[in-house]
Structures are given as C-alpha cells and as structure tokens.
Scaffold this active site. Structure first.
Site, PDB file in Angstrom:
ATOM      1  N   ASP A   1      44.948  -5.663 -10.478  1.00  7.21           N
ATOM      2  CA  ASP A   1      43.655  -6.076 -11.018  1.00  7.21           C
ATOM      3  C   ASP A   1      42.585  -5.908  -9.942  1.00  7.21           C
ATOM      4  OD1 ASP A   1      41.597  -7.205 -12.446  1.00  7.21           O
ATOM      5  OD2 ASP A   1      42.709  -8.983 -13.031  1.00  7.21           O
ATOM      6  N   ASP A   2      41.690  -4.942 -10.140  1.00  5.11           N
ATOM      7  CA  ASP A   2      40.579  -4.677  -9.212  1.00  5.11           C
ATOM      8  C   ASP A   2      41.026  -4.095  -7.873  1.00  5.11           C
ATOM      9  OD1 ASP A   2      39.111  -5.839 -11.229  1.00  5.11           O
ATOM     10  OD2 ASP A   2      38.259  -7.444 -10.015  1.00  5.11           O
TER      11      ASP A   2
ATOM     12  N   CYS B   1      38.101  -5.200 -16.918  1.00  9.26           N
ATOM     13  CA  CYS B   1      39.480  -5.525 -17.305  1.00  9.26           C
ATOM     14  C   CYS B   1      39.857  -5.273 -18.762  1.00  9.26           C
ATOM     15  CB  CYS B   1      39.754  -6.991 -16.993  1.00  9.26           C
ATOM     16  SG  CYS B   1      39.385  -7.487 -15.304  1.00  9.26           S
TER      17      CYS B   1
ATOM     18  N   ARG C   1      42.527  -2.290 -20.287  1.00  9.51           N
ATOM     19  CA  ARG C   1      43.860  -2.690 -20.731  1.00  9.51           C
ATOM     20  C   ARG C   1      44.103  -2.320 -22.194  1.00  9.51           C
ATOM     21  NH1 ARG C   1      45.665  -6.633 -16.686  1.00  9.51           N
ATOM     22  NH2 ARG C   1      44.092  -6.387 -15.067  1.00  9.51           N
TER      23      ARG C   1
ATOM     24  N   LYS D   1      48.926 -10.827 -16.063  1.00  9.14           N
ATOM     25  CA  LYS D   1      47.659 -11.031 -16.763  1.00  9.14           C
ATOM     26  C   LYS D   1      47.572 -10.143 -18.005  1.00  9.14           C
ATOM     27  CE  LYS D   1      42.798  -9.838 -16.244  1.00  9.14           C
ATOM     28  NZ  LYS D   1      41.698  -9.524 -15.317  1.00  9.14           N
TER      29      LYS D   1
ATOM     30  N   HIS E   1      44.802 -10.426 -21.039  1.00 10.04           N
ATOM     31  CA  HIS E   1      43.370 -10.177 -21.215  1.00 10.04           C
ATOM     32  C   HIS E   1      43.014  -9.268 -22.392  1.00 10.04           C
ATOM     33  CE1 HIS E   1      39.423 -10.559 -18.695  1.00 10.04           C
ATOM     34  NE2 HIS E   1      39.343 -11.083 -19.909  1.00 10.04           N
TER      35      HIS E   1
ATOM     36  N   SER F   1      41.495 -13.459 -16.973  1.00 13.25           N
ATOM     37  CA  SER F   1      41.283 -13.383 -15.526  1.00 13.25           C
ATOM     38  C   SER F   1      41.398 -14.744 -14.852  1.00 13.25           C
ATOM     39  CB  SER F   1      39.906 -12.775 -15.224  1.00 13.25           C
ATOM     40  OG  SER F   1      39.857 -11.431 -15.618  1.00 13.25           O
TER      41      SER F   1
ATOM     42  N   HIS G   1      42.022  -9.487  -7.934  1.00 12.05           N
ATOM     43  CA  HIS G   1      40.844 -10.035  -8.614  1.00 12.05           C
ATOM     44  C   HIS G   1      40.436 -11.342  -7.931  1.00 12.05           C
ATOM     45  CE1 HIS G   1      38.389 -11.803 -11.839  1.00 12.05           C
ATOM     46  NE2 HIS G   1      38.382 -10.623 -12.436  1.00 12.05           N
TER      47      HIS G   1
ATOM     48  N   ASP H   1      43.637  -1.365 -12.786  1.00 15.86           N
ATOM     49  CA  ASP H   1      42.873  -1.370 -14.034  1.00 15.86           C
ATOM     50  C   ASP H   1      41.462  -0.828 -13.875  1.00 15.86           C
ATOM     51  OD1 ASP H   1      41.861  -3.564 -12.593  1.00 15.86           O
ATOM     52  OD2 ASP H   1      41.690  -4.843 -14.372  1.00 15.86           O
ATOM     53  N   ASN H   2      40.934  -0.854 -12.663  1.00 12.81           N
ATOM     54  CA  ASN H   2      39.592  -0.315 -12.373  1.00 12.81           C
ATOM     55  C   ASN H   2      39.402  -0.382 -10.864  1.00 12.81           C
ATOM     56  OD1 ASN H   2      38.890  -3.272 -14.007  1.00 12.81           O
ATOM     57  ND2 ASN H   2      38.392  -3.144 -11.830  1.00 12.81           N
TER      58      ASN H   2
ATOM     59  N   LYS I   1      33.713  -1.502  -9.044  1.00 12.14           N
ATOM     60  CA  LYS I   1      34.050  -2.110 -10.329  1.00 12.14           C
ATOM     61  C   LYS I   1      32.810  -2.309 -11.183  1.00 12.14           C
ATOM     62  CE  LYS I   1      35.626  -6.503 -12.267  1.00 12.14           C
ATOM     63  NZ  LYS I   1      36.282  -7.799 -12.027  1.00 12.14           N
TER      64      LYS I   1
END
Length: 461
Positions: A35-36, A75, A79, A134, A136, A159, A221, A273-274, A291
C-alpha cells in the site's frame, strides 16, 4: 454474477477430481500487494535506503516488470482493477458515492457482487482462496472478500488512517476474521506479523491443492507502524522500518514454499497499489509525481514475478503491463475461463512472463484517470497529458517520450503533432467507452450500493 458464484462450489468439486487426475496440477498463486510503496522503494528498483534482500531475490530469480501500471494513483480504484481486470470507471469504482477519491468507512458503495473477481475465476478451477490484509472495496457485508470469491479473510476493511479519530461516524479501526470484527481498534504494529502468520497457515493447510493467496499489506500507507523487531532499525525512519518488515514477511513466505517443496510450482507476484505519497520518506525515483497523480510516479509501480523454470531468471521486461492483466493472466496459466459475458480490459501477459520470442505488450493504449477524469494516455513510447483545467489553471497538451525521458521533464508536443493527433483520437475512443467527467461511457457497469450501511464493530452492525 450470482449464477457464476452459485456454480463455483459445484464446479470446484468436480475440478478438484479432474486435478487429481492431471499429471501436472496448475500452479499456486501468491500476490503480495503493498500500500503506497513507491517505484524506487525496494532495492531491485534502485532503493539505496531500504534493505530488501528477499524482495530483491524475487527479481534475481524472476522478472522485473519496469512498465507495470496501477490504474489509479489511490487505493480503492486500483484494487477494483486488480480484482476484476477492468479500469475503475468500467466497474464504477473510480470514486465514492460522494465523489471522494476512495471509499471511507460506512460506505454506501462497494464492488458489485455481480462482478467476477480473480478469486472467483480461480475457485472455478478448484483453487483454495484467501485474502489476508487490507481490502478497501466496500465495508458492508455484500462487498466483503468472503462475498467476492475468497473462502477466508483476515484483515482491515479499509485504510489504516480511517479509525475513529478521522471522521465522526468511523468506528475504531477493525480487524476482521471473515465477516466478523475480532479486534478494534487493532494494534497496528502487530499487523504485518499477523498477516504473515495467517498467510503461512493458509499455505500449509492447502499445500496438497492449488491455492490463491492475496496478501495486500497495510503498509507503508500512513500512519506508519512496525513491530518492535523492526522499529528504529532502518535508515529511513518508520517508513523504512515498515518496508523492511514487509521484506521479512516476504522472506518467511518464500522459505515456507521451499520447506514444503512448493516453490517451483508457485507463481509469486509482488507489486504496489500506487506510487508513494509526497511525504514520509517514500521514493518514486526516477519518476515524476507521487500518489494521487497521473504522472508516472503516481501509477507506475514496482512489480516482480517469480515462477522457477517458467519465468526466466534475472531479466527485465519493459512492455506496458498493468494490474488489469492479473485476472486474464492467472486464468490462462491456471486453465480457468476468464469472463466472456462482459468487457474485460486486461490481457493475458503470460507470453511476456515466459519470455516468449516476439512477445510484445498487448495494450495499444493505456489510460490514466484521476477519479472520473481522463488525464493522460500512453501509446507505445509516448505519453500524452491531455489539456485540462486544474486549480483554475489551463494546462495545455504535453507529450513525453518515455523511452528517452522517463522523468517526464521535456515536453515534445510541438515537435510531434502527428503523435499528438493519434493519441487524442485514442482518448476520444476511450471517452466513448469508459466516459470522462460528466460524460457516461457506453460500456460502464454499476457498482454495488447499500442504502442503509452500518458500522463494523466488535458488537456487530
């Protein structure tokens, strides 16, 4: 699709019998999704701050995908693509019901249960499926992983910054087991270890059958946490601590595969994810942006795939690939059937992963959206940022040659009007298909909606 879900159990039983008769069962899949995590946050993609030897070993033993894209800089939309093989606007998950860029707790919106996820596709082939981490994609019961093809779930539903302090209606940050809250507020410095233990338990219990493990980590994240064993140990503060703990987690999983003699028949994919946020220590180098943006740093992410004996070791592939390709690729490799009753934007990239001679990107164009707005298009080596108004400022079209200028530093639109015109035509086609701002696309599908959403708490809804 309700019919698809209803048939999964019956078909899975018959598939298991067929698999028992096959000489070579289909491979397992493990998808580790951070995540991130930025493009430059792991050693095999250039990090000099973070010690990531186990993630780097995936690159040594497998393939780095250096032009691998998320479909969004945030996010929820990204996803939705990973699960469905579709651009977020296709499945109406590009923004919340209120127009926010991700879903928040007690959301009315979620991934439509009528969509067919990669987990459902693999279950139809007899796979055991688990989501650990996670989610989301909606926190209401119809949208949870257990209603989207996963037989088990352990993790947080959104998140880690979305606890009771963030918004008045938010419950304490919940850790869920299947559809029940088991801990709230969850102690975040325990999450990576708990996820890892759960992942290893699932692998061990399903070692005699094909399995799909989806492991979407909570970190890096914000807010950042790491367990006591990693806190303060990196050269990059809590950000580095959390990244290095994810590397440890990856190593434990790889070691378990080796111990169980599953490593040669397991596809391991590691991605994000990004891009990394603009603060707190993440790096998207050498890319521009962060991001939440449609610069390369927002949506081009590190990706490594290992499958010993099939994916060539120590190689790089710079063909355009994306999270939307996961569903059709896993379907092709497993022998499952990808959905044929709807548009799927992703393509089977297994020829690229195998290193087949002459294999090229299956994408003539890749589209960059921010929420509901089409902002850029990649076509081969070229990327065109479309003209738009941003913060009351008029931005002209800008063209970049990503082969020569990965940092998007030199606009060459004036020198290549033919390329600009060609990509603008691709953008028009995309608008008609997926939509742009208030213009609805011809082939969009509805998200799921809950009219009376409730909180996820230890006492239930």
């Amino acid at each position: 699709m309700r019919l698809f879900v209803a048939l999964v159990t019956t078909f899975a039983a018959s598939s298991a019998l067929l698999l028992a008769q096959d000489e070579e069962p289909p491979p397992n899949f493990i998808l580790i999704y951070c995540d991130d995590l930025g493009y430059g946050d792991v050693g095999c993609f250039g990090s000099e701050k973070h010690r990531t030897p186990r993630i780097d070993s995936l690159a040594t033993e497998g393939m780095r995908l250096t032009s691998f894209y998320s479909t969004s800089g945030v996010c929820t939309p990204s996803r939705s693509s990973l699960m469905t093989g579709c651009y977020p606007r296709r499945v109406n998950m590009h923004q919340s019901a209120q127009g926010e860029w991700v879903l928040f707790p007690v959301a009315r919106k979620g991934l439509n249960p009528g969509e067919i996820t990669v987990a459902e596709v693999l279950r139809s082939r007899g796979y055991a499926t688990a989501c650990v981490g996670k989610w989301h994609l909606g926190d209401q019961p119809p949208f949870l992983p257990t209603r989207q093809g996963f037989q088990s779930y352990l993790g947080i539903p959104y998140s880690n910054d979305m606890g009771a302090r963030q918004r008045k209606k938010n419950p304490p940050l919940p850790l869920m087991r299947d559809e029940r809250v088991i801990d709230a507020p969850v102690k975040q410095d325990t999450l990576t270890k708990r996820y890892t233990d759960e992942a290893i338990r699932f692998i061990t219990e399903n070692r005699e059958r094909p399995f799909f493990l989806y492991l979407p980590h909570t970190f890096p994240h914000l807010p950042l946490y790491a367990s006591e064993s990693f806190l303060g140990k990196s050269a990059n503060g809590r950000y580095g601590d959390s990244v290095e703990e994810i590397d440890w987690s990856t190593g434990r999983i790889l070691d378990k595969l080796t111990e169980l003699k599953l490593d040669r028949r397991t596809v391991v994919m590691f991605a994000s994810d990004n891009g990394a946020a603009s603060r707190a220590g993440g790096s998207n180098a050498p890319l521009r942006g962060h991001k939440g943006s449609t610069w390369e740093g927002g949506m081009r992410v590190p990706c490594v795939v290992r499958w010993p004996g099939v994916v060539p070791a120590g190689v790089e592939c710079d063909a355009v690939t994306s999270t939307i390709d996961v569903l059709p690729t896993f379907a092709a490799i497993s022998g499952a059937q990808a959905p044929t009753d709807r548009v799927i934007d992703g393509k089977d990239i297994s020829p690229l992963l195998r290193g087949d001679s002459g294999a090229v990107s299956p994408h003539g164009a890749f589209f960059y959206y921010f929420k509901d707005q089409l902002q850029a298009v990649r076509h081969g080596r070229w990327k065109l940022h479309l003209a738009r108004t941003e913060k009351k400022k008029e931005l002209p079209v800008r063209l970049y040659d990503l082969d020569r200028d990965i940092a998007e530093s030199t606009d060459v639109a004036a020198a290549h009007p033919d390329v600009v015109a060609r990509i603008q035509a691709l953008a028009e086609g995309c608008r008609g298909d997926l939509g742009d701002r208030g213009l609805r696309g011809a082939h969009q599908r509805p998200a799921g909606i809950m009219e009376d959403p409730g909180q996820l708490t230890l006492l239930g809804r």
